[in-house]
Design a protein around this motif. Structure first.
Motif: not given
Length: 331
Positions: A41-44, A49-54, A241-247, A251-256
């Motif tokens: 909750x605090x991190x949101x 997490x706004x890049x992966x949870x927009x 994880x990027x694939x799991x959330x449909x990034x 963004x998937x490259x950035x996570x990698x």
């Protein structure tokens, strides 16, 4: 309807009047009776997490709920008004710091009969995290050895109990004041993180559950046996994880890229690293309910706040020091 919202990232948590939840045909309308507090909750709120949870702002916070069913959608068959239920709503439908919330039927389960609504509300996110780390990802087997960091915290208290149920030998890191507490939960080896270096005390472990990240995660790789696995819930995220959330591909490259250093270190050591961002699951909650009602798992609630104290409760997440979970109660 009353709710506690964030209107801008890094801004304050504020009470506001919001529209009633929209209840779809596969949804269950829940009167919130208790809501668990999580560092998520605090991190949101802080925008981490706004890049992966927009999320679209303003946003109602809250990722755990226990309460009473008020109504059900036209195609809901598993619940009826009056049922006492609990859930971790899907990541796109959070918002349990409110009077009511609509939850997808697939994410919901009847609460354990043996515990209070406040205790039930403490469980979904941390219990699902522990289940998905130890059972799904870790495939923890009897006789194996697991290191669980931050054993007196929300995830740690449940993960220790679950690992013991699975037949593992459990080591954990805590402060000295929590040593007896985690032993009661089932820990076999207790390491005082303030005065002891866990890397000097454990080796050849099958699995590590890391909730701290950074240097702690790097050291955790070195206590694994060849072929062992470290599961991180604090990051860094990876391409899987990027694939799991449909990034999107960028963004998937950035996570990698974010996880490339730790994955290289893991490969050199002959071990693996995986990032886990737990998902909602009513089916898994039903299995967790059975373990709670049979006495295998017990929720640990360290502090209860009134609904009107929600702002104070969210701010308290920074301080730490609470055994298990803090919970907001709505009479």
């Amino acid at each position: 309807m009353r709710a506690f919202v964030v209107k801008q990232y890094k801004g304050p948590v504020q009470q506001a009047d919001v529209p009633e939840p929209v209840v779809g045909e596969h949804d269950v309308l829940v009167q919130v009776r208790a809501a668990g507090l999580n560092m998520l909750d605090e991190k949101i709120r802080a925008g981490e997490f706004r890049q992966i949870l927009p999320y679209k702002l303003p946003l109602i916070l809250g990722n755990d709920v226990a309460g009473t069913v008020l109504g059900v959608g036209a195609k809901v068959r598993g619940f009826r008004p009056g049922d006492e239920v609990y859930a971790r709503p899907g990541k796109d439908r959070i918002g349990t710091f409110a009077d009511r919330i609509a939850v997808a039927e697939a994410d919901l389960a009847l609460k354990p009969a043996s515990v209070s609504l406040e205790e039930a509300a403490s469980l979904p996110l941390v219990a699902l995290t522990a289940w998905q780390a130890l059972v799904e990802r870790g495939n923890l087997q009897p006789g194996q050895r697991v290191l669980i960091h931050a054993g007196s915290g929300g995830v740690g208290t449940i993960a220790i109990q679950l690992a013991k149920y699975l037949g593992a030998t459990v080591a954990t890191t805590v402060s000295a004041g929590n040593a007896d507490f985690v032993r009661e939960l089932g820990a076999d080896l207790v390491i005082d993180y303030r005065s002891q270096d866990f890397e000097q005390l454990v080796e050849g472990y099958d699995l590590v559950l890391d909730s701290l990240g950074g240097k702690n995660l790097e050291k955790s790789l070195r206590v694994l046996r060849p072929g062992g696995k470290a599961i991180g819930i604090a990051g860094p995220p990876d391409a899987a994880f990027g694939r799991e959330v449909g990034a999107n591909p960028v963004l998937r490259l950035a996570m990698a890229a974010l996880s490339s250093r730790i994955r290289r270190q893991a490969r050199r050591l002959g071990v693996t690293y995986e990032f886990l961002f737990m998902r909602a699951s009513g089916d898994q909650l039903r299995q967790i309910t059975a373990l709670v009602d049979s006495g295998v798992l017990r929720p640990v609630v360290g502090q209860v706040f009134d609904f009107d104290q929600t702002v104070q409760a969210v701010h308290s997440l920074h301080k730490g020091g609470i055994r298990g979970k803090a919970v907001i109660s709505l009479p």
